[in-house]
Motif scaffolding. Structure first.
Motif, PDB file in Angstrom:
ATOM      1  N   MET A 104     -31.525-110.544   0.929  1.00  0.00           N
ATOM      2  CA  MET A 104     -32.420-110.981  -0.115  1.00  0.00           C
ATOM      3  C   MET A 104     -31.784-110.634  -1.458  1.00  0.00           C
ATOM      4  SD  MET A 104     -36.388-110.026  -0.941  1.00  0.00           S
ATOM      5  CE  MET A 104     -36.999-110.592   0.601  1.00  0.00           C
ATOM      6  N   ASP A 105     -31.780-111.600  -2.349  1.00  0.00           N
ATOM      7  CA  ASP A 105     -31.182-111.428  -3.662  1.00  0.00           C
ATOM      8  C   ASP A 105     -32.057-110.526  -4.526  1.00  0.00           C
ATOM      9  OD1 ASP A 105     -28.995-112.476  -5.495  1.00  0.00           O
ATOM     10  OD2 ASP A 105     -30.802-112.903  -6.672  1.00  0.00           O
ATOM     11  N   LYS A 106     -31.415-109.709  -5.366  1.00  0.00           N
ATOM     12  CA  LYS A 106     -32.178-108.779  -6.217  1.00  0.00           C
ATOM     13  C   LYS A 106     -33.064-109.517  -7.213  1.00  0.00           C
ATOM     14  CE  LYS A 106     -28.384-108.246  -9.455  1.00  0.00           C
ATOM     15  NZ  LYS A 106     -27.446-107.354 -10.093  1.00  0.00           N
ATOM     16  N   ASN A 107     -32.702-110.753  -7.574  1.00  0.00           N
ATOM     17  CA  ASN A 107     -33.542-111.524  -8.490  1.00  0.00           C
ATOM     18  C   ASN A 107     -34.895-111.855  -7.879  1.00  0.00           C
ATOM     19  OD1 ASN A 107     -32.083-111.860 -10.960  1.00  0.00           O
ATOM     20  ND2 ASN A 107     -30.659-113.166  -9.861  1.00  0.00           N
ATOM     21  N   ARG A 108     -34.935-112.024  -6.569  1.00  0.00           N
ATOM     22  CA  ARG A 108     -36.204-112.302  -5.905  1.00  0.00           C
ATOM     23  C   ARG A 108     -37.144-111.110  -6.032  1.00  0.00           C
ATOM     24  NH1 ARG A 108     -35.240-115.270  -0.176  1.00  0.00           N
ATOM     25  NH2 ARG A 108     -37.474-115.567  -0.394  1.00  0.00           N
ATOM     26  N   VAL A 109     -36.603-109.924  -5.860  1.00  0.00           N
ATOM     27  CA  VAL A 109     -37.415-108.709  -5.944  1.00  0.00           C
ATOM     28  C   VAL A 109     -37.872-108.478  -7.379  1.00  0.00           C
ATOM     29  CG1 VAL A 109     -37.414-106.217  -5.599  1.00  0.00           C
ATOM     30  CG2 VAL A 109     -36.242-107.704  -3.967  1.00  0.00           C
ATOM     31  N   LYS A 110     -36.937-108.562  -8.307  1.00  0.00           N
ATOM     32  CA  LYS A 110     -37.284-108.352  -9.717  1.00  0.00           C
ATOM     33  C   LYS A 110     -38.288-109.395 -10.196  1.00  0.00           C
ATOM     34  CE  LYS A 110     -33.034-106.063 -11.201  1.00  0.00           C
ATOM     35  NZ  LYS A 110     -31.872-106.144 -12.087  1.00  0.00           N
ATOM     36  N   GLY A 111     -38.119-110.621  -9.738  1.00  0.00           N
ATOM     37  CA  GLY A 111     -39.048-111.688 -10.112  1.00  0.00           C
ATOM     38  C   GLY A 111     -40.449-111.426  -9.605  1.00  0.00           C
ATOM     39  N   ALA A 112     -40.550-110.955  -8.379  1.00  0.00           N
ATOM     40  CA  ALA A 112     -41.863-110.655  -7.803  1.00  0.00           C
ATOM     41  C   ALA A 112     -42.553-109.523  -8.576  1.00  0.00           C
ATOM     42  CB  ALA A 112     -41.713-110.283  -6.338  1.00  0.00           C
ATOM     43  N   VAL A 113     -41.764-108.536  -8.985  1.00  0.00           N
ATOM     44  CA  VAL A 113     -42.320-107.423  -9.754  1.00  0.00           C
ATOM     45  C   VAL A 113     -42.805-107.923 -11.116  1.00  0.00           C
ATOM     46  CG1 VAL A 113     -41.753-105.245 -10.915  1.00  0.00           C
ATOM     47  CG2 VAL A 113     -40.979-105.659  -8.579  1.00  0.00           C
ATOM     48  N   LYS A 114     -42.017-108.792 -11.751  1.00  0.00           N
ATOM     49  CA  LYS A 114     -42.417-109.343 -13.046  1.00  0.00           C
ATOM     50  C   LYS A 114     -43.683-110.183 -12.919  1.00  0.00           C
ATOM     51  CE  LYS A 114     -38.618-109.819 -16.244  1.00  0.00           C
ATOM     52  NZ  LYS A 114     -37.637-110.657 -16.856  1.00  0.00           N
ATOM     53  N   GLU A 115     -43.763-110.969 -11.848  1.00  0.00           N
ATOM     54  CA  GLU A 115     -44.957-111.781 -11.628  1.00  0.00           C
ATOM     55  C   GLU A 115     -46.195-110.904 -11.497  1.00  0.00           C
ATOM     56  OE1 GLU A 115     -45.366-115.326  -8.946  1.00  0.00           O
ATOM     57  OE2 GLU A 115     -43.249-114.867  -8.580  1.00  0.00           O
ATOM     58  N   ALA A 116     -46.089-109.851 -10.703  1.00  0.00           N
ATOM     59  CA  ALA A 116     -47.224-108.953 -10.503  1.00  0.00           C
ATOM     60  C   ALA A 116     -47.611-108.258 -11.806  1.00  0.00           C
ATOM     61  CB  ALA A 116     -46.891-107.921  -9.437  1.00  0.00           C
ATOM     62  N   SER A 117     -46.618-107.793 -12.540  1.00  0.00           N
ATOM     63  CA  SER A 117     -46.874-107.132 -13.809  1.00  0.00           C
ATOM     64  C   SER A 117     -47.536-108.094 -14.800  1.00  0.00           C
ATOM     65  CB  SER A 117     -45.556-106.610 -14.381  1.00  0.00           C
ATOM     66  OG  SER A 117     -45.735-106.116 -15.673  1.00  0.00           O
ATOM     67  N   GLY A 118     -47.041-109.321 -14.817  1.00  0.00           N
ATOM     68  CA  GLY A 118     -47.621-110.329 -15.703  1.00  0.00           C
ATOM     69  C   GLY A 118     -49.060-110.644 -15.348  1.00  0.00           C
ATOM     70  N   SER A 119     -49.350-110.711 -14.065  1.00  0.00           N
ATOM     71  CA  SER A 119     -50.720-110.968 -13.623  1.00  0.00           C
ATOM     72  C   SER A 119     -51.656-109.850 -14.071  1.00  0.00           C
ATOM     73  CB  SER A 119     -50.775-111.099 -12.105  1.00  0.00           C
ATOM     74  OG  SER A 119     -50.114-112.255 -11.677  1.00  0.00           O
ATOM     75  N   ILE A 120     -51.184-108.615 -13.941  1.00  0.00           N
ATOM     76  CA  ILE A 120     -52.000-107.472 -14.352  1.00  0.00           C
ATOM     77  C   ILE A 120     -52.266-107.516 -15.849  1.00  0.00           C
ATOM     78  CG2 ILE A 120     -52.002-104.951 -14.605  1.00  0.00           C
ATOM     79  CD1 ILE A 120     -50.469-104.909 -11.881  1.00  0.00           C
ATOM     80  N   LYS A 121     -51.224-107.790 -16.629  1.00  0.00           N
ATOM     81  CA  LYS A 121     -51.397-107.881 -18.086  1.00  0.00           C
ATOM     82  C   LYS A 121     -52.352-109.005 -18.463  1.00  0.00           C
ATOM     83  CE  LYS A 121     -47.028-106.115 -19.917  1.00  0.00           C
ATOM     84  NZ  LYS A 121     -45.809-106.492 -20.665  1.00  0.00           N
ATOM     85  N   GLU A 122     -52.215-110.129 -17.770  1.00  0.00           N
ATOM     86  CA  GLU A 122     -53.058-111.278 -18.072  1.00  0.00           C
ATOM     87  C   GLU A 122     -54.535-110.954 -17.804  1.00  0.00           C
ATOM     88  OE1 GLU A 122     -52.870-116.086 -17.354  1.00  0.00           O
ATOM     89  OE2 GLU A 122     -51.933-114.776 -15.882  1.00  0.00           O
ATOM     90  N   VAL A 123     -54.810-110.330 -16.682  1.00  0.00           N
ATOM     91  CA  VAL A 123     -56.185-109.963 -16.344  1.00  0.00           C
ATOM     92  C   VAL A 123     -56.713-108.917 -17.324  1.00  0.00           C
ATOM     93  CG1 VAL A 123     -57.627-108.821 -14.604  1.00  0.00           C
ATOM     94  CG2 VAL A 123     -55.993-110.578 -13.914  1.00  0.00           C
ATOM     95  N   ALA A 124     -55.885-107.933 -17.665  1.00  0.00           N
ATOM     96  CA  ALA A 124     -56.302-106.910 -18.623  1.00  0.00           C
ATOM     97  C   ALA A 124     -56.628-107.542 -19.975  1.00  0.00           C
ATOM     98  CB  ALA A 124     -55.215-105.857 -18.781  1.00  0.00           C
ATOM     99  N   GLY A 125     -55.811-108.517 -20.377  1.00  0.00           N
ATOM    100  CA  GLY A 125     -56.064-109.205 -21.634  1.00  0.00           C
ATOM    101  C   GLY A 125     -57.361-109.982 -21.612  1.00  0.00           C
ATOM    102  N   LYS A 126     -57.647-110.618 -20.482  1.00  0.00           N
ATOM    103  CA  LYS A 126     -58.904-111.362 -20.346  1.00  0.00           C
ATOM    104  C   LYS A 126     -60.101-110.420 -20.381  1.00  0.00           C
ATOM    105  CE  LYS A 126     -57.172-115.320 -17.730  1.00  0.00           C
ATOM    106  NZ  LYS A 126     -57.171-116.002 -16.419  1.00  0.00           N
TER     107      LYS A 126
END
Length: 59
Positions: free
Chosen positions: A1-23
């Motif tokens: 598994m490429d490291k970009n896949r892992v980093k991307g998944a972490v960024k997606e999760a972090s972004g989702s959390i920020k988005e919900v917190a902002g809402k």
């Protein structure tokens, strides 16, 4: 598994959390940052998938 896949998944999760917190707090800037980070994560994950596919094709 490429490291970009892992980093991307972490960024997606972090972004989702920020988005919900902002809402929840009514903070439009935080919501927008979260949405942007989520998109970055999706793109990075796709790059990782393509990289994996190329590596597998060359084997």
């Amino acid at each position: 598994m490429d490291k970009n896949r892992v980093k991307g998944a972490v960024k997606e999760a972090s972004g989702s959390i920020k988005e919900v917190a902002g809402k929840l707090t009514g903070n439009d800037r935080l919501r927008a940052e979260g949405a942007a980070e989520k998109v970055e994560g999706k793109i990075q994950t796709k790059i990782g998938k393509v990289t994996d596919a190329v590596k597998n094709a060359l084997r």
